[in-house]
Design a protein around this motif. Structure first.
Motif, mmCIF file in Angstrom:
data_model
loop_
_atom_site.group_PDB
_atom_site.id
_atom_site.type_symbol
_atom_site.label_atom_id
_atom_site.label_comp_id
_atom_site.label_asym_id
_atom_site.label_seq_id
_atom_site.Cartn_x
_atom_site.Cartn_y
_atom_site.Cartn_z
ATOM 1 N N CYS A 189 22.656 -38.455 -8.788
ATOM 2 C CA CYS A 189 22.949 -37.520 -7.704
ATOM 3 C C CYS A 189 23.402 -38.233 -6.424
ATOM 4 O O CYS A 189 23.390 -37.625 -5.352
ATOM 5 C CB CYS A 189 21.687 -36.716 -7.399
ATOM 6 S SG CYS A 189 20.389 -37.784 -6.722
ATOM 7 N N CYS A 194 17.098 -42.048 -10.861
ATOM 8 C CA CYS A 194 18.186 -42.361 -11.799
ATOM 9 C C CYS A 194 19.538 -42.572 -11.130
ATOM 10 O O CYS A 194 20.426 -43.175 -11.715
ATOM 11 C CB CYS A 194 18.323 -41.274 -12.860
ATOM 12 S SG CYS A 194 19.103 -39.753 -12.275
ATOM 13 N N CYS A 220 18.983 -35.521 -4.614
ATOM 14 C CA CYS A 220 18.025 -34.633 -5.287
ATOM 15 C C CYS A 220 16.731 -34.475 -4.508
ATOM 16 O O CYS A 220 15.959 -33.561 -4.778
ATOM 17 C CB CYS A 220 17.737 -35.118 -6.696
ATOM 18 S SG CYS A 220 16.889 -36.706 -6.779
HETATM 19 S S1 FES Z 1 18.034 -39.807 -8.567
HETATM 20 FE FE1 FES Z 1 17.987 -38.765 -10.450
HETATM 21 S S2 FES Z 1 18.783 -36.836 -9.895
HETATM 22 FE FE2 FES Z 1 18.541 -37.803 -8.036
#
Ligand code: FES
Ligand code: FES
Lengths: 151, 743
Positions: free
Chosen positions: A48, A45, A60
């Motif tokens: 982070c 996503c 992450c």
């Molecule tokens: S890419 Fe989603 S939290 Fe690291």
């Protein structure tokens, strides 16, 4: 547990944690740098995103033991008061809604523009498609990036 | 100009006296870090005057306005204070916005959802600003010994033209604070607005782009411990046993225990939706250590056989019986199909539809479906609680603090006055945070371990413990006569558990013979409000169906809708039609003009009314290498007065992108009670390379009292997209997600 000497936003930081701990949680729990967000924990996503020696990296899934002397930059280290050109563009384009994804978006955009100051629309999409915005601010994000590349 | 009784204002003022001390302190504590429109407060003013609960004026001219509602991304922290500032007549650059505490006795209802914030606060907030301005005028009139009527204001300055006297608000603030609240105040004529109707940057922007905007997941406190919960792996299951010893000696682990979110016999309120009211908590020194223990914990689950509880709802208390069993999406589909084949619950009937269908020249029948959807807020569920002998401090994503505080109070045995709910910014909500069980869970855990704790759900937990958009199915039928007039219309719609069909929505009122029926299917999979509840499905599919009727009738889809609206306006059918046909037609006409509709034949259109906002979209799809992508979207919206145009535009763009994403890719299926995709990778959300390249938003200009925009523009996007995909590919899209288009 082991001691790691980290270089975060230009400052030396010492942490005593399990070496497998993802950098995301070291930043958030140990160093109290909460600008870097948890979204999925599986590198899907972009919430982070940090810079590791200037390269956009998903914190992450990045074990603290793998970092060594590499320089870490978080959103807090990009600039204190939002003077970085990407942050300024975000302000000018009133990009955010809930804002939760935007730290990651900004870090990804800053890394992109550092390597390629005039990305094409397609290059922007390729570089940014790893960063999800659930609120749907993509059009503004793209406009903000383009405005930096024009200057 | 309108004169208004200060009922709302007076309520704030009366209460503000006891707030004064606390309010003042809060101001000092949090102001040092506040930045508005690039302006940092470098020096803390010597003195603050509480004019009322919403407003503080500092001795050096900083106006602190409270934002009453929790923020989850619709920018009410900017738009609501703008209303106060407008009537107060101050320079927006001098305004600092502060989140109000949760104090409904002062601020009225404080929740976020239903697109109601702007609408409900439209009069109260302007009244508050106007009353404060009136008090400042009175103070100046007294001081200068001149009639009030001769005093004017501009940008935070009081003027008496005749004597040439002037004073800044802050100079009169101390005196104004002593003046009783006026009984009646005059509100501005919309044509005199200086702040409302002009674009003002999100007040939290600088904090948001520097990583400093605090979400509840960002709270860190001295001595804070980290907690996670272990939830059943499937709907229909509950806890059987767990072996705390399997993880207790792992590094950093402090405690492992099970707990119930509700006491036995507890009467649930309407937002206590929760499939898993018994959980195992793991508490430790860091997120990572707790996560490791969570993954190692030995725990056994069992199917439940019977579950029932009393729950309050819109129609009073009822006993909810939860069916046992491990449900799969294939069962849901079969049940929905079965229900659709039988007569449904009649919601509305005009004329004699059965008869007309029998004798029609042409009958069209189509079936549409959509799956469960998780809200997928960007911020996984996280809450903070600190229980002490003095009381409880909790913070977490909460759209309805007023129900949540009661749940917490009853569970931990503290009266609501001893519970402080901090209204922190949420990383999205979309309806999910009405069901804020995570705050109660955090409170219970903190009470047990006697420490401040942060409860972090993983992304998987956040998805798996959802209250989803229900899975839905609708069957539509239309009858045309030999001249291609629409003479009968029939909808039968329902879902698991239902889909909130509004039988009095368009095209009811526009067709002589009309029948609306619904059905519902009980399930133990929890569902709840999801952006534009009910409408997010029905609005889109109804608009796809109208497109097919227009085509069958050989009519332009916009012209066809306008004809129906004209009919409904001039000769309405039936007793009730829940829409204003002129405003409906207005957005269609505006989008037709702005998109230059006739210029391109390969585009889709749709219009819908939802949450009091009318919206129409024209969508252009381009197919390249067999992949369809939305190129451009033109949106026309009528939400009344637009308080903050750029922010409103952002909200419409967000609706468009979100709807396209869910229509194309959104799908949560279940196998034996277990969600098939709990995280990205398997679960798909729209990304930048799939989003429209351009979105052009236009607002209808009028002086109608405003409504919110979080939901109104949403449903029609689903329809416009389906219609555009048809034009681009020659295929009709009946089943979401459109990348599958199968049932
Ligand atoms: S890419 Fe989603 S939290 Fe690291
Ligand atoms: S602004 Fe909410 S997720 Fe991007």
């Amino acid at each position: 547990m082991a001691v790691f000497n980290l270089n975060v936003n230009g400052t030396k930081q010492k942490v005593d944690v399990d070496g497998a701990t993802p950098m995301l949680w070291v930043l958030r729990d140990q160093l109290k740098l909460t600008g870097t967000k948890y979204g999925c924990g599986i590198a899907q996503c972009g919430a982070c995103t940090i810079h590791l020696n200037g390269v956009a990296t998903r914190s992450c899934i990045l074990p603290v033991s793998s970092i060594g002397s590499k320089a870490i930059t978080t959103i807090e280290g990009l600039s204190e008061l939002g003077e970085h050109p990407v942050q300024k563009a975000w302000i000018e384009h009133n990009v955010a809604q809930c804002g939760y994804c935007q730290n990651g978006q900004i870090m990804a955009a800053a890394a992109l523009l550092k390597n390629n100051s005039k990305p094409s629309e397609e290059q922007i999409e390729t570089a940014m498609k790893g960063n999800i915005c659930r609120c749907g601010t993509y059009v503004r994000i793209k406009e903000a990036i383009k405005s930096v590349s024009r200057t | 100009m309108s004169v208004i009784n200060t009922k709302y204002g007076r309520r704030s003022f009366i209460k503000s006296s006891f707030l004064a001390g606390g309010g003042l302190m809060l101001g000092f504590n949090s102001l040092a870090s506040l930045i508005t429109e690039g302006r940092a407060l470098e020096t803390i003013p010597d003195e603050w005057f509480n004019i009322n609960a919403y407003l503080k004026i500092s001795s050096d001219g900083v106006f602190t306005i409270k934002a009453p509602h929790p923020e989850f991304g619709t920018d009410v922290r900017t738009s609501l204070p703008m209303m106060v500032a407008e009537e107060l007549d101050v320079d927006w650059k001098k305004v600092v916005v502060e989140q109000a505490d949760y104090k409904p006795s002062i601020y009225g209802r404080q929740y976020t959802g239903g697109s109601r914030g702007v609408m409900e606060k439209w009069v109260p907030l302007r009244t508050t600003g106007a009353a404060a301005r009136q008090m400042l005028i009175k103070a100046a009139a007294k001081t200068w010994d001149v009639p009030e009527a001769e005093i004017t204001t501009e940008g935070g300055v009081l003027y008496h033209k005749a004597s040439g006297k002037s004073a800044k608000y802050e100079e009169m603030a101390a005196r104004a604070a002593e003046i009783p609240v006026p009984e009646k105040v005059a509100l501005k004529d919309p044509k005199d607005f200086k702040i409302i109707g002009t674009s003002r940057a999100n007040v939290d922007l600088i904090k948001m782009v520097t990583g400093k905007a605090p979400y509840s997941s960002d709270i860190n406190r001295e001595g804070m411990l980290y907690a996670m919960v272990v939830i059943p792996p499937a709907f229909g299951m509950k806890l059987k046993s767990f072996d705390a010893l399997s993880v207790k000696s792992m590094p950093g682990i402090k405690d492992v225990f099970s707990f119930k979110t509700y006491e036995d016999g507890y009467k649930r309120n309407m937002f206590d939706t929760n499939a898993f009211p018994e959980l195992v908590a793991i508490v430790g020194n860091s997120t990572w250590e707790v996560l490791n223990a969570k993954n190692k914990l030995k725990v056994e689950w069992q199917p439940f056989t019977e579950q029932s509880f009393v729950m309050a709802g819109f129609r009073g208390e009822q006993t909810v019986v939860v069916p046992p069993g491990l449900e799969s999406s294939s069962d849901h589909k079969a049940k929905m199909k079965d229900a659709a084949d039988k007569p449904g619950r009649q919601m509305r009937k005009d004329g004699n539809p059965e008869e007309v269908f029998k004798n029609a020249a042409k009958v069209i029948e189509r079936t549409y479906s959509a799956p469960f959807l998780p809200h997928y807020m960007m911020e996984p569920i996280t809450s903070f609680a600190h229980y002490t002998d003095e009381g409880l401090f909790v913070a977490g994503p909460v759209q309805s603090p007023e129900t949540t505080i009661n749940t917490i109070s009853s569970r931990i045995g503290l009266p609501p006055e001893k519970i402080h709910i901090e209204l922190t910014r949420m990383g999205g909500g979309f309806g999910r945070h009405f069901h804020a069980h995570c705050l109660t869970e955090a409170a219970v855990i903190s009470q047990k371990v006697k420490a401040p704790i942060k409860l972090q759900y993983t992304r998987e937990d956040t998805t798996n413990m959802g209250s989803y958009r229900p899975a839905c199915l609708a069957v539509y039928r239309a009858a045309l006569d030999k001249d291609n007039n629409l003479i009968a219309f029939h909808v039968k719609a329902g879902g698991v558990p239902d889909n909130g069909l509004n039988a009095n929505a368009f095209p009811a009122g526009a067709v002589d013979n009309y029948l609306a029926e619904s059905f519902s299917i009980a399930s133990n999979i929890t569902s709840g409000w999801f952006r534009a509840p009910g409408d997010n499905f029905i609005g889109g599919v109804e608009q796809s169906f109208l497109d097919e009727i227009a085509e069958a009738a050989g009519k332009d889809p916009i012209e066809f809708r306008l004809e129906l609206l004209k009919r409904s306006k001039e000769k309405p059918v039936g007793a009730r039609a829940d829409y204003d046909a002129s405003r409906y037609a207005g957005v269609l006409e505006l989008v037709r003009e702005k998109s230059n509709w006739a210029a391109n034949k390969k585009r889709g259109v749709a219009a819908y009314l939802c949450h009091r906002a009318y919206a129409a979209h024209v969508i252009d799809v381009v197919v390249k290498d067999n992949v369809s992508r939305v190129q451009s979207v033109f949106s026309a919206v009528d939400c009344g007065i637009v308080v903050n145009p750029d922010s409103a535009t952002n909200m419409v763009e967000g609706n468009v992108v979100d709807a396209i994403g869910h229509a194309m890719y959104g799908e949560l299926t279940f196998t034996k009670g277990k969600p098939d995709s709990s995280n990205l990778g398997k679960y798909r959300l729209i990304r930048m390379n799939e989003a429209p390249k351009n979105i052009e938003v236009h607002f209808v200009k009028n002086d109608i009292a405003p409504t919110g925009l979080g939901e109104g523009p949403y449903p029609s996007v689903f329809g416009a997209l389906a219609n555009a995909l048809y034009k681009a590919t020659g295929k009709r899209f009946y089943h979401q997600p459109f990348i599958k288009n199968s049932f």
